[in-house]
Design a protein around this motif. Structure first.
Motif, mmCIF file in Angstrom:
data_model
loop_
_atom_site.group_PDB
_atom_site.id
_atom_site.type_symbol
_atom_site.label_atom_id
_atom_site.label_comp_id
_atom_site.label_asym_id
_atom_site.label_seq_id
_atom_site.Cartn_x
_atom_site.Cartn_y
_atom_site.Cartn_z
ATOM 1 N N GLU A 134 0.833 -1.218 0.000
ATOM 2 C CA GLU A 134 0.000 0.000 0.000
ATOM 3 C C GLU A 134 0.864 1.262 0.000
ATOM 4 O O GLU A 134 0.610 2.207 -0.751
ATOM 5 C CB GLU A 134 -0.914 -0.009 1.234
ATOM 6 C CG GLU A 134 -1.863 1.175 1.274
ATOM 7 C CD GLU A 134 -2.739 1.157 2.518
ATOM 8 O OE1 GLU A 134 -3.538 2.089 2.697
ATOM 9 O OE2 GLU A 134 -2.605 0.218 3.322
ATOM 10 N N THR A 135 1.903 1.241 0.840
ATOM 11 C CA THR A 135 2.790 2.404 0.911
ATOM 12 C C THR A 135 3.489 2.633 -0.425
ATOM 13 O O THR A 135 3.593 3.770 -0.917
ATOM 14 C CB THR A 135 3.841 2.205 2.020
ATOM 15 O OG1 THR A 135 3.180 1.971 3.251
ATOM 16 C CG2 THR A 135 4.738 3.421 2.152
ATOM 17 N N SER A 136 3.996 1.556 -0.996
ATOM 18 C CA SER A 136 4.702 1.664 -2.273
ATOM 19 C C SER A 136 3.775 2.184 -3.363
ATOM 20 O O SER A 136 4.168 3.025 -4.189
ATOM 21 C CB SER A 136 5.275 0.305 -2.682
ATOM 22 O OG SER A 136 6.174 -0.168 -1.713
ATOM 23 N N ARG A 137 2.556 1.680 -3.363
ATOM 24 C CA ARG A 137 1.589 2.108 -4.378
ATOM 25 C C ARG A 137 1.285 3.597 -4.235
ATOM 26 O O ARG A 137 1.213 4.327 -5.235
ATOM 27 C CB ARG A 137 0.309 1.277 -4.217
ATOM 28 C CG ARG A 137 -0.768 1.597 -5.239
ATOM 29 C CD ARG A 137 -1.798 0.481 -5.323
ATOM 30 N NE ARG A 137 -2.010 -0.216 -4.075
ATOM 31 C CZ ARG A 137 -2.863 0.173 -3.137
ATOM 32 N NH1 ARG A 137 -3.554 1.288 -3.284
ATOM 33 N NH2 ARG A 137 -3.019 -0.565 -2.034
ATOM 34 N N THR A 138 1.139 4.049 -2.980
ATOM 35 C CA THR A 138 0.867 5.476 -2.738
ATOM 36 C C THR A 138 2.059 6.331 -3.185
ATOM 37 O O THR A 138 1.883 7.379 -3.828
ATOM 38 C CB THR A 138 0.579 5.722 -1.245
ATOM 39 O OG1 THR A 138 -0.497 4.901 -0.829
ATOM 40 C CG2 THR A 138 0.262 7.188 -0.992
ATOM 41 N N VAL A 186 6.098 -5.333 -9.063
ATOM 42 C CA VAL A 186 4.752 -5.511 -8.516
ATOM 43 C C VAL A 186 4.001 -6.573 -9.326
ATOM 44 O O VAL A 186 3.302 -7.434 -8.764
ATOM 45 C CB VAL A 186 3.985 -4.174 -8.521
ATOM 46 C CG1 VAL A 186 2.504 -4.388 -8.198
ATOM 47 C CG2 VAL A 186 4.597 -3.222 -7.494
ATOM 48 N N SER A 187 4.171 -6.504 -10.632
ATOM 49 C CA SER A 187 3.452 -7.452 -11.492
ATOM 50 C C SER A 187 3.923 -8.884 -11.280
ATOM 51 O O SER A 187 3.160 -9.841 -11.515
ATOM 52 C CB SER A 187 3.625 -7.057 -12.964
ATOM 53 O OG SER A 187 4.985 -7.191 -13.351
ATOM 54 N N THR A 188 5.170 -9.034 -10.842
ATOM 55 C CA THR A 188 5.685 -10.382 -10.582
ATOM 56 C C THR A 188 5.547 -10.776 -9.120
ATOM 57 O O THR A 188 6.058 -11.820 -8.700
ATOM 58 C CB THR A 188 7.167 -10.452 -10.990
ATOM 59 O OG1 THR A 188 7.906 -9.465 -10.266
ATOM 60 C CG2 THR A 188 7.333 -10.241 -12.482
ATOM 61 N N GLY A 189 4.917 -9.911 -8.327
ATOM 62 C CA GLY A 189 4.671 -10.242 -6.920
ATOM 63 C C GLY A 189 5.854 -10.016 -5.994
ATOM 64 O O GLY A 189 5.794 -10.408 -4.817
ATOM 65 N N TYR A 192 8.431 -6.784 -1.739
ATOM 66 C CA TYR A 192 9.506 -6.259 -0.871
ATOM 67 C C TYR A 192 10.564 -5.540 -1.701
ATOM 68 O O TYR A 192 11.022 -4.449 -1.360
ATOM 69 C CB TYR A 192 10.134 -7.407 -0.073
ATOM 70 C CG TYR A 192 9.266 -7.890 1.065
ATOM 71 C CD1 TYR A 192 8.992 -7.060 2.147
ATOM 72 C CD2 TYR A 192 8.722 -9.177 1.053
ATOM 73 C CE1 TYR A 192 8.194 -7.504 3.193
ATOM 74 C CE2 TYR A 192 7.924 -9.624 2.084
ATOM 75 C CZ TYR A 192 7.661 -8.782 3.153
ATOM 76 O OH TYR A 192 6.865 -9.214 4.177
ATOM 77 N N GLU A 193 10.968 -6.166 -2.783
ATOM 78 C CA GLU A 193 11.963 -5.532 -3.660
ATOM 79 C C GLU A 193 11.379 -4.283 -4.301
ATOM 80 O O GLU A 193 12.076 -3.280 -4.497
ATOM 81 C CB GLU A 193 12.404 -6.531 -4.725
ATOM 82 C CG GLU A 193 13.606 -6.038 -5.524
ATOM 83 C CD GLU A 193 14.113 -7.085 -6.502
ATOM 84 O OE1 GLU A 193 14.948 -6.737 -7.358
ATOM 85 O OE2 GLU A 193 13.671 -8.259 -6.414
ATOM 86 N N ALA A 194 10.061 -4.353 -4.610
ATOM 87 C CA ALA A 194 9.402 -3.168 -5.175
ATOM 88 C C ALA A 194 9.415 -2.018 -4.174
ATOM 89 O O ALA A 194 9.620 -0.848 -4.540
ATOM 90 C CB ALA A 194 7.964 -3.516 -5.558
ATOM 91 N N LYS A 195 9.207 -2.348 -2.893
ATOM 92 C CA LYS A 195 9.239 -1.304 -1.848
ATOM 93 C C LYS A 195 10.625 -0.678 -1.759
ATOM 94 O O LYS A 195 10.757 0.560 -1.655
ATOM 95 C CB LYS A 195 8.875 -1.946 -0.500
ATOM 96 C CG LYS A 195 8.960 -0.994 0.700
ATOM 97 C CD LYS A 195 7.917 0.083 0.628
ATOM 98 C CE LYS A 195 7.769 0.840 1.942
ATOM 99 N NZ LYS A 195 8.985 1.481 2.418
#
Length: 567
Positions: A134-138, A186-189, A192-195
Motif C-alpha cells: 500500500e505504501t509503495s503504491r501510494t 509488482v506485477s511479478t509479486g 519487498y523488492e518493489a518497496k
C-alpha cells in the motif's frame, strides 16, 4: 496400636497429596486444552487470505504457499498431537506418575508457544507485506506526476541549464526506468523488492529536484555574474593604476586571472552534471571579490587622506620644531643662571631627539610620496602615527616649558620665604629684648645664631651661578626647621619665666607661715635670676603644691586667660 494409627495417617496424607497433585495436573491439562481450542477457533486462514488481493506470483506466491503449508501442519498435525499428549498426561496422573505427567505437559507448553510464535510471525509478515504494497503504491502514485513535472520544468527552462540539460534529461530517464522497474516487480509479486526500489526512487527524485532547483543560480553565477564582476574589477584596477593609485602591491591581476580560469573549469563541470564542492567555491570567490573591492576602496580613501593631510602634517612638524627651537634658546640662557636636574635634562634631550626623528620621518614620507613603491594605505598609517607623535610631543613640550618656567618661580618663592624667615627671627629677638625676664639662656642665643647661619646658607645658595634649586630648597627647609625650633623654644622659655613669677607671687602668702616653703622659694628665685626658668618653675611649683594642692593648675588657667585678653 499407635504404630498402626501412624501408618494409617501417613497413608491418608499420601492419598491427599496424590489427589492434590492429580488435581493440579488436571487444571494444567484443562488450561492447555483451552489454549489449543482457542488456536483452533481463530480464523487464521481468512487473515492469511487477505494476501489474495495482491498479485500471487513470484516472491508473494512463495510466501503464501509457505504460510499455508505451516498453518496446515499446525491444524492437522501439531494440534491433534497436543490432544494426545494431554490425554497421556491425564493417564499418568491417574496412575500417580506425576513426573511423567509434568514432563509431558512441559513439552506440550513448548509446542503451544512455538505455534503461537509461528502464527504471530505469519500474521506480521502478512501485515508488513500488505502495508509495504500500500505504501509503495501510494508513493508511486505521487512520484509519477512529480517526475513528469520535473521534466516539464526542465524543458521550459532549458536556457538556464546550458549543456547540463542533457545530463538532467538522462537523470530523469533513469528515474522513469526505476519507476517502470517498480511496476514490473509488482506485477511479478516481488513487493519487498518493489518497496526498496520505490524508496530508492524517492530519495533519488528528491535529490534531483533539489539539484535542478539550485543549479540555475549556481550556473548563472559561474558563467555570467562572477566573470562579469572579475572583468569589472580588472578594468577598475587598470583605471586606478592610470590615475596614480598604488595597487601593484595587492597583486590582484594574477589572482583575477586564476579565478577566471577556475570558473571556466567549473562551468565545464556543471555542464557535465558535477556540482560537488562548487557552491563552497562560488561563495569563496564572491567573498574574495568583495574583499578586493574593499581593499581598493581603502587604497583610494588612503590616497585622498595622504594628499589632503600631508600639508597639515608638514606645517605641524615645522611649528613644533620652531617652538622647540625657542625652548632650546631659552634653555641655553637658563643654564647660565640655573642648575637643571638630571631628569629635566633627560626630558629635554629626549624631546630634541624625538623631534629630530619626526623631521626625518617627514622627509621619508615626502620621498615615499614621490615614488610608487609604497602603498597609500601604508603611507596613511605612517601619517596617522606621525600625528599621534606630534600630539604627544606637543604635550611633553608644554610640560617641559612649565618646568623651566617654575625655576624662576621657585627662585622668587624661595627669596620671599627667606625674607619671611628673617622677619620671624627678627621678631623673636625683639620679643626677647622686650621681655622683663632677668636674662636669656645661652641655648636660646645659640639656637638664634644657628638659625641665622642657616639663613646665610640660603642666601649663598641663591647667589650661586648656576642656581641649583634643589640645593636652595634643602637649605630653606633646614633654615625653616631651625627658626621654628627657635620660636618654639623661646615661647616655651618666656611662658615658663612668666609662670614662675606668678607661682612665686602666689606662694609669697605662705612664706611667713612655712619656713621650708620660704627656703624653697628662695632657691627658686635664685634659679630664676640665673636664667634657669624651667628648674625655677619646677622648684616653686613643687613648694606651693605641697602647701596647696591644685594651686598650679589654677595659676596656669589664670595665666591663659590673661594671655587671651592681652592678645
Amino acid at each position: 496400636m499407635a504404630y498402626i494409627i501412624g501408618i494409617i495417617l501417613v497413608i491418608i496424607a499420601l492419598i491427599i497429596i496424590g489427589l492434590i497433585l492429580r488435581k493440579r495436573v488436571y487444571d494444567v491439562v484443562d488450561k492447555y486444552e483451552a489454549w489449543k481450542m482457542d488456536i483452533m477457533d481463530r480464523n487464521i486462514a481468512s487473515q492469511l487470505g487477505r494476501i489474495k488481493s495482491l498479485n500471487l506470483s513470484g516472491e508473494t506466491q512463495e510466501k503464501f504457499e509457505a504460510w499455508k503449508e505451516r498453518l496446515e501442519f499446525i491444524l492437522t498435525k501439531e494440534l491433534p498431537d497436543i490432544e494426545e499428549h494431554l490425554f497421556d498426561a491425564e493417564e499418568a496422573a491417574d496412575r500417580y506418575r506425576f513426573s511423567k505427567a509434568k514432563k509431558t505437559l512441559n513439552n506440550t507448553e513448548k509446542v503451544l508457544y512455538s505455534i503461537e510464535n509461528d502464527i504471530e510471525k505469519m500474521l506480521k509478515e502478512v501485515d508488513d507485506l500488505l502495508e509495504s504494497e500500500e505504501t509503495s503504491r501510494t508513493e508511486a502514485t505521487n512520484i509519477e506526476p512529480n517526475i513528469k513535472a520535473l521534466r516539464k520544468a526542465l524543458s521550459q527552462n532549458r536556457y538556464q541549464y546550458g549543456k547540463a540539460e542533457r545530463y538532467f534529461d538522462l537523470k530523469i530517464d533513469e528515474l522513469e526506468e526505476k519507476l517502470a522497474t517498480y511496476y514490473d516487480l509488482v506485477s511479478t509479486g516481488d513487493y519487498y523488492e518493489a518497496k526498496q526500489t520505490i524508496d530508492d526512487l524517492k530519495v533519488s527524485l528528491e535529490g534531483l529536484e533539489q539539484q535542478i532547483d539550485e543549479f540555475p543560480a549556481i550556473y548563472k553565477m559561474c558563467r555570467h555574474e562572477l566573470p562579469t564582476q572579475l572583468d569589472e574589477l580588472y578594468a577598475g584596477l587598470k583605471e586606478m593604476k592610470k590615475d596614480g593609485y598604488r595597487v601593484d602591491h595587492l597583486a590582484f591581476e594574477k589572482e583575477i586571472r586564476a579565478y577566471k580560469e577556475q570558473l571556466l573549469d567549473t562551468v565545464n563541470k556543471l555542464e557535465s552534471g558535477d556540482t560537488s564542492g562548487i557552491e563552497e567555491m562560488v561563495t569563496e570567490i564572491d567573498e574574495r571579490v568583495k574583499e578586493m573591492y574593499q581593499l581598493l576602496e581603502k587604497e583610494a580613501i588612503a590616497k585622498n587622506y595622504v594628499e589632503s593631510q600631508m600639508p597639515s602634517f608638514r606645517d605641524s612638524v615645522d611649528q613644533l620644531s620652531n617652538t622647540f627651537q625657542d625652548t632650546k634658546t631659552e634653555v641655553e640662557q637658563l643654564k647660565q643662571t640655573y642648575y637643571f636636574e638630571d631628569s629635566d635634562m633627560e626630558s629635554y634631550l629626549a624631546l630634541d631627539k624625538r623631534i629630530s626623528s619626526l623631521k626625518s620621518q617627514l622627509e621619508e614620507l615626502s620621498n615615499d610620496m614621490e615614488t610608487a613603491d609604497i602603498s597609500h594605505s601604508q603611507l596613511r598609517e605612517e601619517l596617522e602615527n606621525g600625528f599621534v607623535q606630534i600630539e604627544e610631543l606637543q604635550q611633553n613640550h608644554e610640560e617641559f616649558k612649565k618646568r623651566i618656567q617654575n625655576l624662576r618661580k621657585d627662585e622668587i618663592e624661595a627669596k620671599e620665604k627667606l625674607r619671611e624667615m628673617r622677619g620671624e627671627l627678627y621678631d623673636t629677638s625683639r620679643k626677647l629684648k622686650k621681655s622683663n625676664i632677668p636674662g636669656v639662656p645661652t641655648f636660646i642665643w645659640n639656637m638664634i645664631e644657628t638659625a641665622s647661619e642657616k639663613n646665610s646658607r640660603v642666601v649663598k645658595a641663591l647667589e650661586k651661578q648656576p642656581l641649583d634649586m634643589a640645593e636652595v630648597q634643602h637649605a630653606l627647609n633646614e633654615s625653616k626647621k631651625a627658626i621654628d625650633n627657635v620660636i618654639e623654644q623661646t615661647d616655651m622659655m618666656l611662658e615658663q619665666a612668666y609662670l614662675t613669677e606668678q607661682v612665686i607671687q602666689y606662694a609669697n602668702r605662705y612664706r611667713s607661715q612655712y619656713p621650708l616653703l620660704a627656703a624653697q622659694l628662695s632657691e627658686s628665685e635664685r634659679l630664676f635670676r640665673s636664667y634657669e626658668y624651667e628648674l625655677a618653675l619646677e622648684k616653686a611649683a613643687k613648694a606651693v603644691e605641697e602647701i596647696e594642692p591644685g594651686a598650679l593648675k589654677r595659676i596656669e588657667a589664670y595665666q591663659e586667660v590673661e594671655v587671651t585678653h592681652s592678645s
